[in-house]
Write an enzyme that holds these catalytic residues in place. Structure first.
Site, PDB file in Angstrom:
ATOM      1  N   HIS A   1       0.866  -1.185   0.000  1.00 13.83           N
ATOM      2  CA  HIS A   1       0.000   0.000   0.000  1.00 13.83           C
ATOM      3  C   HIS A   1       0.903   1.236   0.000  1.00 13.83           C
ATOM      4  CE1 HIS A   1      -3.751   2.208   1.258  1.00 13.83           C
ATOM      5  NE2 HIS A   1      -2.825   3.078   1.622  1.00 13.83           N
TER       6      HIS A   1
ATOM      7  N   HIS B   1      -0.328   3.600  11.615  1.00  9.66           N
ATOM      8  CA  HIS B   1       0.503   4.750  11.267  1.00  9.66           C
ATOM      9  C   HIS B   1       0.657   5.712  12.432  1.00  9.66           C
ATOM     10  CE1 HIS B   1       0.902   8.393   8.279  1.00  9.66           C
ATOM     11  NE2 HIS B   1       2.087   7.881   8.571  1.00  9.66           N
TER      12      HIS B   1
ATOM     13  N   GLU C   1      -3.154  15.037  10.467  1.00 12.11           N
ATOM     14  CA  GLU C   1      -4.092  14.657   9.421  1.00 12.11           C
ATOM     15  C   GLU C   1      -5.538  14.988   9.809  1.00 12.11           C
ATOM     16  OE1 GLU C   1      -3.479  10.539   8.480  1.00 12.11           O
ATOM     17  OE2 GLU C   1      -1.329  10.660   8.798  1.00 12.11           O
TER      18      GLU C   1
ATOM     19  N   HIS D   1      -6.300  12.987  13.216  1.00  8.24           N
ATOM     20  CA  HIS D   1      -5.200  12.185  13.734  1.00  8.24           C
ATOM     21  C   HIS D   1      -3.984  13.098  13.764  1.00  8.24           C
ATOM     22  CE1 HIS D   1      -7.896   8.949  11.942  1.00  8.24           C
ATOM     23  NE2 HIS D   1      -8.022   8.896  13.251  1.00  8.24           N
TER      24      HIS D   1
ATOM     25  N   HIS E   1      -3.006   5.716  14.473  1.00  2.08           N
ATOM     26  CA  HIS E   1      -4.314   5.535  13.846  1.00  2.08           C
ATOM     27  C   HIS E   1      -4.203   4.427  12.803  1.00  2.08           C
ATOM     28  CE1 HIS E   1      -2.110   8.700  11.667  1.00  2.08           C
ATOM     29  NE2 HIS E   1      -2.654   8.224  10.575  1.00  2.08           N
TER      30      HIS E   1
HETATM   31 FE   LIG Z   1      -2.032   8.602   8.532  1.00  2.00          FE
END
Ligand SMILES: [Fe+2]
Length: 453
Positions: free
Chosen positions: A306, A349, A355, A379, A385
């Site tokens: 990803h 992450h 974010e 976040h 998260h």
């Molecule tokens: Fe993120």
């Protein structure tokens, strides 16, 4: 290039039904509503045609390098010095600016909200801006604010310019008409519109919604530009021709009007006797634009893993540190997922960047439930998260055939500066107290023995 001029008494009918736009990002455009209104071969003739005044609007220092130098020449009924009289203090209590610290008691945490409630009272766009987070410092032109807006009434005789930053507006419910000094844009959900710093504008309702709702990134820093594509090459992501700048349009209106100004985090108002949207012709490269998110051409993993979400960056506001954005505008559009032997949703992450996410429609692929269209998640810097427990379970066991992720459009304002939650956001009734529970089902799987668990 002709654009029907508008009259205050007949706002809708006198504007061409199908608005006209000029394609390209950062182009040097020229447009006039009346033949010969635009001087040829020079910017500042001794006398302008039609008795117009010539005026420059500088979006960069005069001496900025050519690649970032932005200015436009406006030919208008009155010069802008006639569009602001003596200012009075004004207030816009829910529109906050950075730094905005310590005005609530909500502790640090990963946060998520449902959509903001629909107002009972009449609100214009200006009255309907509610700041969720602020980051950086508007006074030093660093950082940003993330707002939501909710309104249900036109700005008729009220106009706004924001000296603190450019406004990237992301409609989520209801199409809006944005009438700027440099032309008119109709913008619907799945489109975005950018209003440059300092540009006079007003926002009108389109259609017959009960409420018009969306998100705004107020970017205090360097202007949004297209990200470099690196080895992707000359095409894909947001292509320049899909950005649309309006042709010139103006209001010839001699009635009492109010011009509101946001300047260093404070609001002021001034009363004048005419519309400030009186630009009959203009040329230059400092201009508003709109962009249809459906024209974004995603590039992604076609074998495994990803990639970082930066591959979905539509616009980036850079800083002096290479690759470290003041704020990125990133989308998560419909796309095919084809990666083999891969956990396909976003990975777990922690991030030095902060974010702020919104959902325009559909479902975001890292969350099975709870993140509703019109909702928000935050976040913040270095807070963990990732997919919720049910999303993890589903993706870990999914058959990895090609899957079309469809009917979805999420986005992120991702900034290098930590985002401070406002009192409004901290006390908003749609704040989800149970958000953290979405990860509760992620139990220990490790027992010291090898093998896939
Ligand atoms: Fe993120």
């Amino acid at each position: 290039m002709d654009q029907t001029m508008t009259q205050a008494s007949d706002k809708e009918a006198s504007v061409a039904d199908k608005l006209q736009y000029m394609p390209g990002f950062g182009n040097d455009f020229e447009t006039e509503t009346l033949p010969g209104a635009l001087p040829q071969g020079q910017n500042s003739p001794q006398k302008c045609n039609y008795g117009l005044y010539a005026e420059q609007l500088s979006g960069s220092p005069f001496t900025a390098p050519r690649g970032t130098n932005e200015r436009s020449w406006l030919y208008r009924i009155r010069p802008s010095v006639r569009h602001t009289r003596r200012f009075s203090n004004a207030s816009c209590p829910l529109w906050k600016s950075a730094p905005c610290l310590d005005d609530h008691s909500l502790p640090l945490g990963q946060l998520r909200w449902g959509p903001v409630p629909t107002p009972d009272e009449k609100l214009t766009f200006l009255e309907g801006v509610r700041t969720m987070t602020t980051a950086g410092d508007a006074l030093t032109q660093t950082g940003m604010a993330a707002h939501v807006y909710v309104f249900n009434d036109d700005m008729v005789d009220d106009y706004l310019f924001n000296a603190d930053g450019e406004l990237l507006i992301v409609p989520q419910v209801g199409a809006i008409r944005v009438f700027t000094e440099m032309g008119i844009m109709d913008v619907e959900p799945l489109e975005i519109v950018l209003i440059p710093r300092g540009m006079m504008f007003k926002v009108l309702c389109k259609g017959d919604e009960k409420v018009w709702r969306g998100y705004i990134c107020e970017n205090y820093g360097a202007k949004f530009t297209l990200p470099d594509r690196g080895p992707i090459g000359a095409n894909c992501l947001a292509n320049p021709r899909d950005f649309k700048t309006p042709v010139a349009a103006f209001e010839d209106k001699e009635t009492p009007c109010r011009v509101h100004v946001k300047w260093c985090g404070k609001f002021y108002v001034t009363e004048i006797g005419h519309s400030p949207l009186d630009v009959v012709a203009w040329h230059g490269n400092y201009a508003p634009f709109k962009y249809d998110l459906r024209t974004f051409s995603p590039v992604g993993a076609i074998l495994f893993d990803h990639p970082d979400p930066s591959i979905f960056t539509v616009l980036t506001a850079p800083t002096e540190s290479a690759g470290t954005a003041n704020v990125d505008f990133v989308i998560f559009p419909p796309r095919w997922l084809v990666a083999e032997h891969t956990f396909r949703p976003p990975w777990y992450h922690r991030n030095i960047m902060s974010e702020f996410m919104g959902l325009i429609h559909g479902q975001y692929d890292a969350k099975e439930e709870g993140f509703a269209p019109g909702g928000i998640s935050l976040h913040n810097m270095m807070l963990p998260h990732g997919p919720d427990a049910s999303g993890f379970e589903k993706a870990s066991n999914a058959e990895l055939k090609p899957v079309k992720l469809d009917h979805t459009m999420a986005f992120m304002f991702e900034t290098r500066y930590p985002q401070q939650v406002t009192k409004y956001a901290a006390e908003l009734e749609t704040l989800q107290d149970n958000y953290l529970e979405c990860w509760d089902g992620l139990e220990r799987r490790f027992d010291g023995t090898p093998g896939i668990k």
